[in-house]
Design a protein around this motif. Structure first.
Motif, short mmCIF file in Angstrom:
data_model
loop_
_atom_site.label_atom_id
_atom_site.label_comp_id
_atom_site.label_asym_id
_atom_site.label_seq_id
_atom_site.Cartn_x
_atom_site.Cartn_y
_atom_site.Cartn_z
N LYS A 75 -9.90 -9.40 -13.08
CA LYS A 75 -10.50 -9.34 -11.75
C LYS A 75 -11.17 -7.99 -11.57
CE LYS A 75 -9.43 -10.41 -6.94
NZ LYS A 75 -8.36 -10.76 -5.97
N PRO A 76 -12.35 -7.80 -12.17
CA PRO A 76 -13.03 -6.50 -12.08
C PRO A 76 -13.36 -6.13 -10.63
CG PRO A 76 -14.01 -7.87 -13.79
CD PRO A 76 -13.10 -8.76 -12.98
N ILE A 77 -13.07 -4.88 -10.28
CA ILE A 77 -13.35 -4.37 -8.94
C ILE A 77 -14.26 -3.15 -9.09
CG2 ILE A 77 -12.37 -3.37 -6.85
CD1 ILE A 77 -9.82 -4.96 -7.44
N ILE A 78 -15.42 -3.22 -8.47
CA ILE A 78 -16.41 -2.15 -8.60
C ILE A 78 -17.20 -2.04 -7.30
CG2 ILE A 78 -18.02 -3.78 -9.67
CD1 ILE A 78 -19.18 -1.44 -11.27
N GLN A 79 -17.56 -0.82 -6.95
CA GLN A 79 -18.44 -0.57 -5.80
C GLN A 79 -19.48 0.45 -6.22
OE1 GLN A 79 -16.80 0.25 -1.77
NE2 GLN A 79 -18.02 2.13 -1.80
N ALA A 80 -20.75 0.07 -6.15
CA ALA A 80 -21.77 1.02 -6.58
C ALA A 80 -23.15 0.61 -6.06
CB ALA A 80 -21.81 1.12 -8.11
N SER A 81 -23.99 1.60 -5.86
CA SER A 81 -25.38 1.42 -5.49
C SER A 81 -26.16 2.58 -6.10
CB SER A 81 -25.52 1.44 -3.97
OG SER A 81 -26.85 1.75 -3.58
N THR A 82 -27.40 2.34 -6.42
CA THR A 82 -28.21 3.43 -6.97
C THR A 82 -28.43 4.54 -5.95
OG1 THR A 82 -30.22 2.23 -6.33
CG2 THR A 82 -29.43 1.92 -8.59
N GLU A 83 -28.13 4.27 -4.67
CA GLU A 83 -28.28 5.27 -3.62
C GLU A 83 -27.03 6.12 -3.42
OE1 GLU A 83 -31.23 5.78 -2.13
OE2 GLU A 83 -31.93 4.25 -3.53
N ALA A 84 -25.92 5.76 -4.06
CA ALA A 84 -24.64 6.45 -3.84
C ALA A 84 -24.76 7.95 -4.07
CB ALA A 84 -23.57 5.86 -4.75
N ARG A 85 -24.08 8.71 -3.22
CA ARG A 85 -24.14 10.18 -3.29
C ARG A 85 -22.88 10.80 -3.87
NH1 ARG A 85 -25.84 10.85 3.00
NH2 ARG A 85 -27.33 9.12 3.05
N ILE A 86 -21.77 10.09 -3.75
CA ILE A 86 -20.48 10.61 -4.22
C ILE A 86 -19.85 9.58 -5.14
CG2 ILE A 86 -18.16 11.35 -3.54
CD1 ILE A 86 -19.45 12.15 -0.80
N LEU A 87 -19.39 10.04 -6.30
CA LEU A 87 -18.73 9.16 -7.26
C LEU A 87 -17.23 9.38 -7.21
CD1 LEU A 87 -18.56 7.25 -9.72
CD2 LEU A 87 -18.99 9.26 -11.17
N ILE A 88 -16.50 8.31 -6.94
CA ILE A 88 -15.04 8.34 -7.02
C ILE A 88 -14.66 7.75 -8.36
CG2 ILE A 88 -12.89 7.47 -6.05
CD1 ILE A 88 -14.20 7.56 -3.32
N ALA A 89 -14.21 8.60 -9.25
CA ALA A 89 -13.81 8.18 -10.59
C ALA A 89 -12.28 8.14 -10.62
CB ALA A 89 -14.33 9.17 -11.64
N GLY A 90 -11.74 6.95 -10.46
CA GLY A 90 -10.30 6.78 -10.44
C GLY A 90 -9.78 6.29 -11.77
N GLN A 91 -8.58 5.71 -11.76
CA GLN A 91 -7.94 5.24 -12.99
C GLN A 91 -8.21 3.76 -13.20
OE1 GLN A 91 -4.38 8.50 -13.25
NE2 GLN A 91 -3.81 6.42 -12.81
N ALA A 92 -7.65 2.92 -12.34
CA ALA A 92 -7.83 1.47 -12.40
C ALA A 92 -7.31 0.91 -11.08
CB ALA A 92 -7.08 0.87 -13.58
N PRO A 93 -7.75 -0.27 -10.68
CA PRO A 93 -7.22 -0.85 -9.45
C PRO A 93 -5.70 -1.02 -9.52
CG PRO A 93 -9.15 -2.06 -10.21
CD PRO A 93 -8.78 -1.12 -11.31
N GLY A 94 -5.03 -0.85 -8.38
CA GLY A 94 -3.60 -1.08 -8.29
C GLY A 94 -3.31 -2.52 -7.95
N VAL A 95 -2.04 -2.82 -7.79
CA VAL A 95 -1.63 -4.21 -7.55
C VAL A 95 -2.17 -4.75 -6.23
CG1 VAL A 95 0.59 -3.54 -6.52
CG2 VAL A 95 0.33 -5.80 -7.58
N VAL A 96 -2.22 -3.93 -5.18
CA VAL A 96 -2.74 -4.39 -3.90
C VAL A 96 -4.24 -4.66 -3.99
CG1 VAL A 96 -3.04 -3.83 -1.45
CG2 VAL A 96 -0.92 -3.20 -2.62
#
Length: 198
Positions: free
Chosen positions: A34-55
């Motif tokens: 169940k890939p979870i991703i949020q991105a746009s070419t306009e994004a100004r800040i990148l949140i580089a985390g580990q992996a989605p959690g159970v919730v």
């Protein structure tokens, strides 16, 4: 220096769709793909985390838990801002929940970042600040051999475009109590940078 996009916005949309149907790690994911991703070419800040959690795995929304509440508090942003893909790109090191280990979630599968990360980052030319959250994201983005604590303590060494952060999980409450300088020194600067970008 800004990354130069390799393809058009439509090319990026196609890449996102490829990520969303990826089955690369399926055999090693006990809770399914169940890939979870949020991105746009306009994004100004990148949140580089580990992996989605159970919730997040259940809801399909990144940081849809207590960790997300704390992270948004650290950043000084609302949920509306946080989930605006034109402001924040949320690209963890792996896009699917890796499963539960003995002392928390399992490590993000390396194959995910190897397959997708460089391609995705090349389509984000407007990123002004990367937040490397947790040891796996820091290892990729900081490119050094420091420990997580050393990286966060010496956050000024990484310049204006990268800030290493501990994971905002409640599991890290002890770390936060032991390192009160994090909230006293780093968080005010973090919030200032976020505000100036948004």
């Amino acid at each position: 220096m800004k990354n130069k996009p390799l393809q058009s916005t439509s090319g990026f949309a196609s890449l996102i769709k490829q990520v969303q149907v990826c089955r690369l790690c399926e055999a090693n994911l006990p809770d399914g793909v169940k890939p979870i991703i949020q991105a746009s070419t306009e994004a100004r800040i990148l949140i580089a985390g580990q992996a989605p959690g159970v919730v997040a795995n259940q809801s399909g929304i990144a940081f849809d838990d207590l960790s997300g509440d704390r992270l948004r508090q650290w950043l000084g942003v609302s949920k509306q801002q946080f989930y605006d893909s034109n402001l924040f790109a949320i690209l963890p090191m792996a896009f699917c929940y890796p499963g539960k280990g003995k002392s928390g979630d399992l490590a993000p599968p390396k194959a995910c970042a190897k397959q997708w990360r460089a391609q995705l980052l090349n389509h984000l030319p407007n990123i002004q600040l990367t937040l490397a959250i947790g040891q796996y994201a820091q290892h990729y983005h900081c490119m050094d051999n420091r420990s997580l604590t050393e990286r966060v303590r010496h956050w000024k060494d990484y310049g204006d475009r990268l800030i290493p952060l501990p994971h905002p999980s409640p599991r890290n409450n002890i770390w936060l109590k032991r390192h009160d300088w994090f909230e006293q020194q780093l968080l005010p600067e973090l919030q200032h940078r976020i505000e100036s970008i948004l």
